[in-house]
Write an enzyme that holds these catalytic residues in place. Sequence first.
Site, mmCIF file in Angstrom:
data_model
loop_
_atom_site.group_PDB
_atom_site.id
_atom_site.type_symbol
_atom_site.label_atom_id
_atom_site.label_comp_id
_atom_site.label_asym_id
_atom_site.label_seq_id
_atom_site.Cartn_x
_atom_site.Cartn_y
_atom_site.Cartn_z
ATOM 1 C CB CYS A 143 -16.603 0.381 -1.454
ATOM 2 S SG CYS A 143 -17.194 2.322 -2.250
ATOM 3 C CB CYS A 153 -19.097 5.096 -3.230
ATOM 4 S SG CYS A 153 -17.640 5.605 -3.145
ATOM 5 C CE LYS A 220 -14.884 6.863 2.971
ATOM 6 N NZ LYS A 220 -14.882 5.774 2.169
ATOM 7 N NE ARG A 242 -15.636 8.470 -4.528
ATOM 8 C CZ ARG A 242 -14.040 7.456 -4.526
ATOM 9 N NH1 ARG A 242 -13.667 8.049 -3.643
ATOM 10 N NH2 ARG A 242 -14.061 7.025 -5.498
ATOM 11 C CE LYS A 273 -11.092 5.970 5.032
ATOM 12 N NZ LYS A 273 -11.680 4.589 4.146
ATOM 13 C CE1 TYR A 339 -2.745 1.321 3.781
ATOM 14 C CE2 TYR A 339 -3.637 3.872 4.900
ATOM 15 C CZ TYR A 339 -4.282 2.469 4.130
ATOM 16 O OH TYR A 339 -5.557 2.727 3.645
#
Length: 351
Positions: A143, A153, A220, A242, A273, A339
């Site tokens: 990106c 982006c 996304k 965005r 996502k 994560y």
Amino acid sequence: MAANPPISSTLQGGYFHPLLRSLQAERHLTKDMLMYPIFITDEPDAEVPTHPSPLSILSLISFTQVTIHSLPGQKRWGINKLQSFLTPLVAKGLKSVILFGVPLHMTKDGRGSPADDPNTPVILATKLIRKEFPSLVVACDVCLCEYTDHGHCGEKREDGTIDNGKSVVRIAQVALAYAKAGAHMVAPSDMMDGRIATIKQTLIDNGYGNRCNLMAYSAKFASSLYGPFREAAGSVPNFGDRKCYQLPPNARGLARRAITRDVNEGADIIMVKPGMPYLDIIADARDLAPNHPLAVYQVSGEYAMIVAGATAGVYELKTMAFESMEGFLRAGCTLILTYFTPQLLDWMDEE
């Protein structure tokens, strides 16, 4: 008098024992399903300056501290710290990582020139990992938002709108640079129209079509759950948002079209996502692309919410983390970017 329900109504005999409950799953979480997102900075030792420069306090909080306060337990890593960080994780069974660059000292511009600079942190980290951990699969997020002076982006026109055509060409250049550096996988997250086909053709034309995987952020969404990531990566837009290129959260049909488009343009892996609010989209992706691996990115806000709930005593962290994984697997995922990967590697050894 006891009720006599139909035989077909008696289900509990199928899951009264832990093993029987486990057998109800269509797929089980394994270590090779986990991909760990890692932030790589151009500060080689990732140290906070001893004497702050005349930056604002906000800038210091956002860009120079090693610890990411809104993303508990996560840090930005300098190239000199990366090997010692990864060594114990690989020993525990880590199979793949995805790298995000955080350039703190490189000069950003309108085209995101630092993205494919030979000294950009993602390229240096890719080369190091390939050398020191040959069995570890390296994916690179592709990106421009971390590298442009405007934080969007793609490249923009004079009126501030995104120039999709120029952006796609530029993003393909960055993807090729990462492939040349040794990335096993490139993962464009920009959501520009047509970028999968352009990247795929660029990889093929340069001899990487059969040695670099293309994982598409296909669905996304323009989510509120990206806040901690944007702190970590320093990628907040300087103006606007965005929403003109990321998908509206209500747009199931549009997501289905985007998934189908990326499959047709040559994506090797499809991704949705964020994850937990979009399990229906993950299930749709499994139906639309039954022959493709299906990834989900459990994004920074999802991770932070689960940790916050556990900290507040709402539930036990390990149990809730596994429950979220089981939801992704049930919806059809075969790869999970999370994560929680370091904890899951430990917890899975305890099972």
